[in-house]
Structures are given as structure tokens and as C-alpha cells.
Scaffold this motif. Sequence first.
Motif: not given
Length: 160
Positions: A72-79
Motif C-alpha cells: 500500500p501507498e506510504f501514509s506520509h508519502g507525497n506526490r
Amino acid sequence: MARPHHAAFDKVKTVAENRRARFDYAIDEVFEAGIALQGTEVKSLRFGEGSITESYAEVRDEQVWLINSNIPEFSHGNRFNHEPKRPRKLLLHGREIEKFHGAVARKGMTLVPLSIYFNGQGRAKVELALAKGKNAQDKRETTKEREWKREQGRLMKEHG
């Protein structure tokens, strides 16, 4: 001279495990493969997120790819966050890739990921198995054997 194969890989932290694979497939050989990840994928795995229950590996263009694994996408990730179900390249030696290609093409075997883990050096690894699918009768025998071993343990515990 060939390198000796270790009986068990150096698993420090197991992130995802495919427990159903040992029930659905007859495991022939197990290999350790590196996995090419993006930065946010590594961070998600370090937080213990990820699933390989429905994933498999395939040989394409003399490379091995892990298909349908979900990180899953990293929760603190950016664009620049990653795509959760993208195909991920597995890092293997050329002769291992040739062996996989031959086994899949000629013998009808499947490449099944058993687990994703971090080794002692902090690198993400995939435990990949060369396996053959079981039919319903084999699965019943596996279940009977597992239940018999459980019953044996109970009897041994009761009778000393």
C-alpha cells in the motif's frame, strides 16, 4: 566452485507471508531473491504493510517479475508515492533465471512467493519457491497428515 546454500535464510523481520502457498502447492525448491523497490515502498514494508497472498512470479524477457503483490501507498508519502500493485523486478543470477524459465516452460511449474522479509543487512528479500500445483486429493492428504501430527502431539503430551 558453487556457493553452499543455507538451509534457512537470514530473516530478521518478516513483513508478508503467503501461508496458503504451502497448502496449495507442492514446494520443490526455495530461492532467495532481491526485490527492486522505490523509496516509499521500502518505508511501507518497514511499517509491516504488504500482502503477497494472491501474487506470483513470471519470467519475461530474461527477467523475473513479481506480479500482483500489494504494497500500500506510504501514509506520509507525497506526490512521488508508488503504485500499490505494480509489477516489481526480482534480482536473481542469470543461471537461476534460466532454471526458472526451463522449469516453468517444460515441467509446468509455478513461481510462488512464500514471504517478503528484511535480512540482517536491512535489505528487502523475497523467498521464492519453484512449485507444482496440488490437486484436491493431495490437499486432503495434507490436511489428514497435519491433523494426525496434531493428534500425535496431544497423545504424547497426555501419556508422558
